[in-house]
Design an enzyme around this catalytic site. Structure first.
Site, PDB file in Angstrom:
ATOM      1  N   HIS A 165      16.084 -29.374  31.421  1.00 27.76           N
ATOM      2  CA  HIS A 165      15.197 -28.261  31.747  1.00 27.76           C
ATOM      3  C   HIS A 165      14.094 -28.757  32.666  1.00 27.76           C
ATOM      4  O   HIS A 165      13.531 -29.816  32.460  1.00 27.76           O
ATOM      5  CB  HIS A 165      14.575 -27.686  30.473  1.00 27.76           C
ATOM      6  CG  HIS A 165      13.651 -26.541  30.751  1.00 27.76           C
ATOM      7  ND1 HIS A 165      14.110 -25.279  31.021  1.00 27.76           N
ATOM      8  CD2 HIS A 165      12.306 -26.475  30.834  1.00 27.76           C
ATOM      9  CE1 HIS A 165      13.089 -24.475  31.241  1.00 27.76           C
ATOM     10  NE2 HIS A 165      11.967 -25.171  31.142  1.00 27.76           N
ATOM     11  N   ASP A 189       9.627 -15.168  21.567  1.00 25.62           N
ATOM     12  CA  ASP A 189       8.987 -15.753  22.746  1.00 25.62           C
ATOM     13  C   ASP A 189       8.756 -14.706  23.827  1.00 25.62           C
ATOM     14  O   ASP A 189       7.698 -14.669  24.453  1.00 25.62           O
ATOM     15  CB  ASP A 189       9.829 -16.909  23.297  1.00 25.62           C
ATOM     16  CG  ASP A 189       9.287 -17.365  24.647  1.00 25.62           C
ATOM     17  OD1 ASP A 189       8.125 -17.815  24.679  1.00 25.62           O
ATOM     18  OD2 ASP A 189       9.979 -17.233  25.666  1.00 25.62           O
ATOM     19  N   ARG A 213       0.642 -13.039  26.044  1.00 31.15           N
ATOM     20  CA  ARG A 213      -0.133 -14.156  26.620  1.00 31.15           C
ATOM     21  C   ARG A 213      -0.504 -13.866  28.068  1.00 31.15           C
ATOM     22  O   ARG A 213      -1.604 -14.186  28.525  1.00 31.15           O
ATOM     23  CB  ARG A 213       0.697 -15.449  26.552  1.00 31.15           C
ATOM     24  CG  ARG A 213       0.823 -16.016  25.146  1.00 31.15           C
ATOM     25  CD  ARG A 213       1.919 -17.065  25.097  1.00 31.15           C
ATOM     26  NE  ARG A 213       1.682 -18.177  25.993  1.00 31.15           N
ATOM     27  CZ  ARG A 213       2.642 -18.978  26.474  1.00 31.15           C
ATOM     28  NH1 ARG A 213       3.901 -18.801  26.120  1.00 31.15           N
ATOM     29  NH2 ARG A 213       2.341 -19.960  27.282  1.00 31.15           N
ATOM     30  N   SER A 252       7.187 -22.144  23.640  1.00 34.53           N
ATOM     31  CA  SER A 252       7.947 -21.160  24.398  1.00 34.53           C
ATOM     32  C   SER A 252       9.195 -21.791  25.018  1.00 34.53           C
ATOM     33  O   SER A 252      10.316 -21.309  24.855  1.00 34.53           O
ATOM     34  CB  SER A 252       7.031 -20.579  25.480  1.00 34.53           C
ATOM     35  OG  SER A 252       7.749 -19.824  26.417  1.00 34.53           O
ATOM     36  N   LYS A 287      13.543 -21.711  23.347  1.00 35.81           N
ATOM     37  CA  LYS A 287      14.743 -21.283  24.069  1.00 35.81           C
ATOM     38  C   LYS A 287      15.751 -22.431  24.177  1.00 35.81           C
ATOM     39  O   LYS A 287      16.949 -22.237  24.042  1.00 35.81           O
ATOM     40  CB  LYS A 287      14.349 -20.761  25.453  1.00 35.81           C
ATOM     41  CG  LYS A 287      13.631 -19.408  25.354  1.00 35.81           C
ATOM     42  CD  LYS A 287      12.992 -18.977  26.664  1.00 35.81           C
ATOM     43  CE  LYS A 287      11.697 -19.687  26.915  1.00 35.81           C
ATOM     44  NZ  LYS A 287      10.876 -19.145  28.001  1.00 35.81           N
TER      45      LYS A 287
END
Ligand code: URA
Ligand code: CA
Length: 442
Positions: free
Chosen positions: A82, A161, A168, A183, A187
């Site tokens: 990621h 999320d 947010r 967050s 995922k």
């Protein structure tokens, strides 16, 4: 439990229990809490922070709000990667294929682009026919047979999320390390891989501009992942200028093909080899970082990585010939050179502004509903440290022929380049590698 009491407890600096955190996430996700209470809670987290234990419990509560992808029918160690997002970040399209070519199992859930950052799905789907809307069965089958599949993230992963992020966004609580870490990791954990390599960007084009913030975020995510039983490695790398030379969709696919053929830009190639080697290491395929790098360089040389990209494109409905013959990729209407108005050396490139320029040309989305043009983008001719003469091209814009858009984009692009009288060194690229054992700074 009373939400009022929990807000007060966190406000006054005490640590919340796992049960208390689950209570908050469950109730908010299921519409059983007034939104002002959640907004106040998020602000207390923003101001007070969270302990590593609290952040892990927060993340797991968000994972439990939705489905987990079941990868148990894939044999071997599943590894994911990621990136916190950058400009021209073509990495996934190179990394997946080279890691798979070395025997890794890459089952990657990924997203579309938003704002100045591009998305891997948009890039891959610019190849004629390719779809990332795979069934779970097809996704698992492709990883088993090819070693690689890229699928769009479903709305069923960590729905908490999604809902919390929207709040947010309007309460000035996005840039909180535990909230960002929770967050992202909720995922990634729901996506089911056994190990995750993270690329946390720092610099002008990054979400975390300052190195220290990026390092704190990397540490928080490594702690959360290890706490959940995953093997984790995080890198801090530079997004001080765009990665590689291409920024767009089909032109980044072409850049990925070039890189898989051994003819890619050095920064992109080095990044893929570095991240990939840690993916092979945690997968148990490489004996050391150096061994991993050598294996990856070999599959670039032998074009085995390129073959994996082709196999994935075919398995996801695309035309594999487009990999050998890039003239089959979407081509823009008009290429226009953007010329330098000064002579000197490129001192700085504001990566975020270059990302915004490609958005103006049509390569990205301002809002989720916007449609991207796969054929447009920017091909850089000069990067930091390069010498440039007045009248020489800084870049080539791939445009849809709309000259108004081109003029707006050009103005923005020229303002993103700082040209000075003296040569400056290329910006530092690799900052640190973070694991459960500590931080190794480069
Ligand atoms: N990306 C995410 O997915 N979540 C954040 O909070 C920030 C960046
Ligand atoms: Ca690029």
């Amino acid at each position: 439990m009373l939400m009022y009491e929990l807000i007060k407890k966190k406000r006054d600096g005490a640590e919340l229990t796992k049960e208390e955190i689950s209570f908050i996430i469950d109730n908010y996700t299921n519409d059983k809490m007034p939104v002002e209470q959640m907004a106040a809670f998020l602000m207390t987290v923003f101001l007070r922070g969270m302990t590593a234990r609290e952040a892990t419990d927060l993340t797991m509560a968000m994972v439990d709000s939705g489905e987990r992808v079941d990868l148990s029918n894939i044999s071997g160690f599943k590894v994911d990667k990621h990136s916190t997002g950058g400009v021209g970040d073509t990495t996934s399209l190179v990394l997946g294929p080279i890691v798979a070519a070395c025997g890794g199992k890459v089952a990657k859930m990924t997203g579309r682009g938003l704002g100045h950052t591009g998305g891997t799905i948009d890039k891959l789907e610019s190849i004629p026919g390719v779809t990332c809307s795979l069934s779970k069965e097809k996704f698992v089958e492709n990883v088993n047979t090819i070693g690689l599949a890229l699928m769009g993230q479903t709305a069923k992963l960590a729905p908490a999320d999604k809902k919390i992020y929207a709040l947010r966004d309007v309460t000035a609580t996005v840039d909180s390390i535990p909230l960002i870490a929770g967050s992202i990791m909720s995922k990634k954990l729901a996506a089911g891989s056994d190990g995750i390599v993270l690329d946390v960007k720092t610099g002008s084009g990054a979400f975390m501009e300052k190195y220290q913030d990026a390092l704190n975020l990397a540490r928080a995510m490594v702690d959360i992942g290890e706490g959940a039983g995953k093997k984790m490695v995080a890198f801090i790398t530079s997004m001080e200028e765009p990665l590689g030379l291409a920024i767009g969709n089909s032109i980044e696919v072409k850049e990925a093909i070039d890189t898989l053929s051994g003819k890619g830009p050095k920064d992109l190639t080095d990044l893929c080899v570095e991240l990939g080697s840690s993916m092979l290491l945690i997968s148990g395929i490489a004996a050391s970082v150096e061994d991993g790098k050598e294996k990856l360089r070999n599959v670039i040389k032998s074009k085995k990585g390129l073959e994996k990209l082709k196999a994935m494109v075919k398995a996801q409905g695309g035309n594999p010939e487009a990999i050998d013959n890039t003239a089959l990729l979407p081509q823009c209407k008009k290429e226009i050179e953007v010329l330098s108005e000064q002579s000197g050396y490129v001192e700085k490139i504001n990566a975020l502004e270059v990302g915004m320029t490609s958005l103006v040309l049509g390569a990205g989305r301002m809002k989720k509903e916007d449609i991207v043009d796969p054929s447009v983008g920017i091909y850089l001719k000069k990067k930091v440290g390069d010498k440039v003469e007045k009248g020489e091209p800084l870049a080539v814009f791939h445009t849809d022929g709309d000259m108004k858009k081109y003029e707006d984009a050009k103005k923005r692009f020229l303002a993103a380049y700082k040209i000075g009288p003296a040569k400056v060194p290329s910006p530092k690229f690799f900052y640190a590698r973070v694991t459960k054992d500590g931080v190794e700074e480069f």
